[in-house]
Scaffold this active site. Sequence first.
Site, short mmCIF file in Angstrom:
data_model
loop_
_atom_site.label_atom_id
_atom_site.label_comp_id
_atom_site.label_asym_id
_atom_site.label_seq_id
_atom_site.Cartn_x
_atom_site.Cartn_y
_atom_site.Cartn_z
N TYR A 120 0.84 -1.21 0.00
CA TYR A 120 0.00 0.00 0.00
C TYR A 120 0.87 1.25 0.00
O TYR A 120 1.73 1.42 0.86
CB TYR A 120 -0.92 -0.01 1.22
CG TYR A 120 -1.96 1.08 1.19
CD1 TYR A 120 -2.89 1.14 0.16
CD2 TYR A 120 -2.00 2.04 2.19
CE1 TYR A 120 -3.86 2.13 0.13
CE2 TYR A 120 -2.97 3.04 2.17
CZ TYR A 120 -3.88 3.08 1.15
OH TYR A 120 -4.84 4.07 1.12
N CYS A 170 -71.54 12.60 0.53
CA CYS A 170 -71.67 13.54 -0.59
C CYS A 170 -73.00 13.32 -1.28
O CYS A 170 -73.82 12.49 -0.86
CB CYS A 170 -70.50 13.36 -1.56
SG CYS A 170 -70.53 11.79 -2.44
N CYS A 176 -66.22 14.85 -2.39
CA CYS A 176 -66.59 13.56 -2.92
C CYS A 176 -65.36 12.67 -3.09
O CYS A 176 -64.35 13.13 -3.62
CB CYS A 176 -67.30 13.74 -4.26
SG CYS A 176 -67.76 12.18 -5.07
N CYS A 183 -70.60 43.42 13.79
CA CYS A 183 -70.17 44.48 12.87
C CYS A 183 -71.22 44.68 11.79
O CYS A 183 -72.31 44.09 11.83
CB CYS A 183 -68.83 44.12 12.25
SG CYS A 183 -68.90 42.70 11.16
N CYS A 219 -65.27 44.94 6.98
CA CYS A 219 -65.95 46.24 6.94
C CYS A 219 -65.24 47.22 7.86
O CYS A 219 -64.27 46.86 8.53
CB CYS A 219 -67.42 46.08 7.33
SG CYS A 219 -67.65 45.58 9.07
#
Length: 941
Positions: free
Chosen positions: A285, A760, A785, A849, A882
């Site tokens: 190595y 549904c 659905c 309101c 509002c």
Amino acid sequence: MGQDCEMVMTSVSGHLLALEFSGTYRTWQTCSPLSLFDAPVFKYCPENYQKIKMTLEREVRSCQGLIIWTDCDREGENIGFEIIDVCKAARTNLKIYRAKFSEITLVSVNRALQNLEEPNKNTSNAVDVRQELDLRIGAAFTRFQTLRLQKVFPSKLTDTIVSYGSCQFPTLGFVVERYRAIENFIVETFWKLKVNHTIENLSVEFAWERFRLFDEYACKIFHDICTENPLARVLEVKTKPKSKWRPLPLETVELEKQASRKLKIHAKETMQLAEKLYTQGFISYPRTETNEFPKEMNLAQLVGQQTGDPNWGTFAQKILDNGGPTPRQGKKSDKAHPPIHPTKYTNNLSGNEKRLYEFIVRSFLACCSKDAQGQETIVNIDIGREKFSANGLVITELNYLEVYIYEKWSSKEIHVYQEGQIFSPTSIDIVSGTTSPPSLLTEADLISLMEKHGIGTDATHAEHIEKIKSRSYVALADEKYFVPGVLGMGLVEGYDAMGLEMSKPHLRAQLESDLKEIIEGRKQPEAVLSEQIAKYKEVYIKASAEAEKIDRALAERLNEQPAAPPASGDTLPVDMPAALKCPKCGSDMIVRQKKNNPTEYYIGCMSFPNCKNVVWLPNIVKSLQVLPDTCTECGPDYKMMKFEWRNNSISHIYAPPYTGCIGGCDRTFLEYLNININSVIKTSGSSAQVTSSNTSSRTDISVPIQNHIIPSNALRNPIEIGSNRGRDIPAQRNNAMNTTNIRMNSASNAANLDDNHVVCRCSKPAILLTSKKQNQNFGQKFYKCPVGKENGGCDFFLWAPESVNNAQSAFETPPSSSEQTTFNTTGVARRDANRNRNTGSGNTDDVKCDCRLPCKKLTVHKEGPNKGRQFYGCAKDLSSKCNFFKWADESGSRPGPARPAPVSSRGGGRASRRGAVRHCSFCGSTEHDFRTCSIRRPSTD
């Protein structure tokens, strides 16, 4: 382990996994380089390695054990743990082993199999720390340098990547330092005396003990003294044995240096050739720090393999005949691999591969041999009280020099002198000369400096040198000597002007020392990582603050006037601090401008697209600034922000510039800004996963439904639900829920809906879905659905009421005790009139309101006489509310012009809000309004 095993062998190619920044941190223009020091990173398998990964996963499923055979160094250990991670994900109950070997031979493989070990996690951790630091540091400084210098020097550097690496820069620094030493060297003239004694064509030169003088007059005085009485008297004659030491066993750094000096092969090519020889089984190595052979190693067998070679076979046989190998031992060992040595004889190589193999063989045989021997004679003389000396050498035994052809040791003859002898020198001269600077660094010199100062490892020296060459930071003169390029020189000078030792080895050397301590188990990887990041982050902050010094240094080297640095937004991403930590993934969330409308803002997660969490801000936000202070109520993950408003719609409540937090401490503020609470805080509660029966259109959809259970008493007499017509919500909220615009998380099976009995118009159990569109409906549940109109079903739609039995989140405002969910006769679920959602105080006064809806009680935050005073206002969002207003402590009201209630229509197009017919907010009828609704108030008759 004494068992017969079937072994399946496969391989990887270097690192299987790579480290990368997550999300938008990968892109240069989407984040500040400073943020990269703390940005989230992750490991992933690159696309070109996916097939290797799939092979590992496929093969390991039929195995009971895994043996790691990667290289036995740091990188190999880290690659081994990458393989372990991949394989364990495919098969969790694996037994893991580590094979330790240094050569690819049958003996080595068998030895490794009989001595299997556990993988070393500490070694792998050290590599993980190094990889993450290299990524963060390199990316931050490279982006900083490149983005700035491309703008400052557009004609020279517009297409240049000005990279930085914590090993590259110290390597560059060595070259610059030597070049500066030569540049700044001052030549001086010196004078010295030289004595010559020639007899029968053999000249012996005696060197002056004073060596040299830089004063010519003084030197002349000594010369006159010697020439007045020019007789030399021999003071001493010493003869002693002289040895020339054989080389130490070969380790990686020495291999790189000697191959560069003696074979003229660059370090990078040397390591490539060595790796090839190793994989062919010819050498051991090649990456090792060890220069001593273990005692148990059979060196005689290795020497014996070389006896048949015509060039060095005779020398190898001589070693065996004279007592066997006696290698000179060094003092370094990595306790992993032996020194580099030949493992098998071959004569079928060519080119540089053959030359490198021959060098390794000759080095091995030389270190197993004996030192060269000789006799050295030293003669000391006196002339006018000035001392001179000469020496000679007679070689008696060449020994290792017979095979190690890369070194020479020449004999040097000298006359025979006797102590007390007096003779007349042939000449006594004054010799002048000049001092010379040190030579430029060669590759071998540079590797020596890198090793000495701990820059890189034996396996990475060549890589760092190649990197600074490829970036044009350095160049080669005469194909041998390193000289800095103008870019490299300018960068080093710029950082030096800041007082930052970026080109010095101290920072990186400290890291390499810390990594060794991680491997030895004496330091924790997390501690080393945080400490090193903090050091480099501090350096970056100073460098970015004084960047003009780099501009000036490079301007001198490039001969170009630097352009004025553009605004930070044009050159570098703005250093925006994080507004908060993402509750989904923990990354920073940063304020950004919308691409299609830069005047509007949003807060996005830096891990996009891995994390898609975002906080959308309405257009009333004119500007905002993230402040360094954190919210005392929400904690350190939430920064205070300064808001400016585009209109006065909320100025009476939150006076500009308003400083606040979006972490949930003020729910009213979040509601006014239409901020979904789930985008800014972590919500508690578990989730249940259910599947839809409609697999043709939407599959694999899951939704948390635990906190949205419809009370069983709400539908004791279930009826068929028609539509959501008449639900009192803003028109755009209904319209946004068209099927084509809904991003749904999941659907649920009717059996899992806690017996809600919602059906549904097709008489099918409705499915519960969650709106994922980023608007005011985000997170809202609704029924539809299960088949869908496009698949033959109906277009049923129903907003799901919230349960009064919900577990209370630690972050949520407790609901009013009177809040409940009911259904009107058309099947439309609605909240009771006194519902007060996530805001201020409950409306116990039943104030309504102009929309005929229960008001919301709010508190004035604006500085002034009314600060802290409570009032009633419309509970709708800003787009549809509002102008109703009433002080909570007064009986009068100050209503504004009434707005028509918003209309919701499904399937028939959108009605204009101005010309829409008024609907009953309770039952949806156009024949009457809320006050006269007979369903709400049934007639007594």
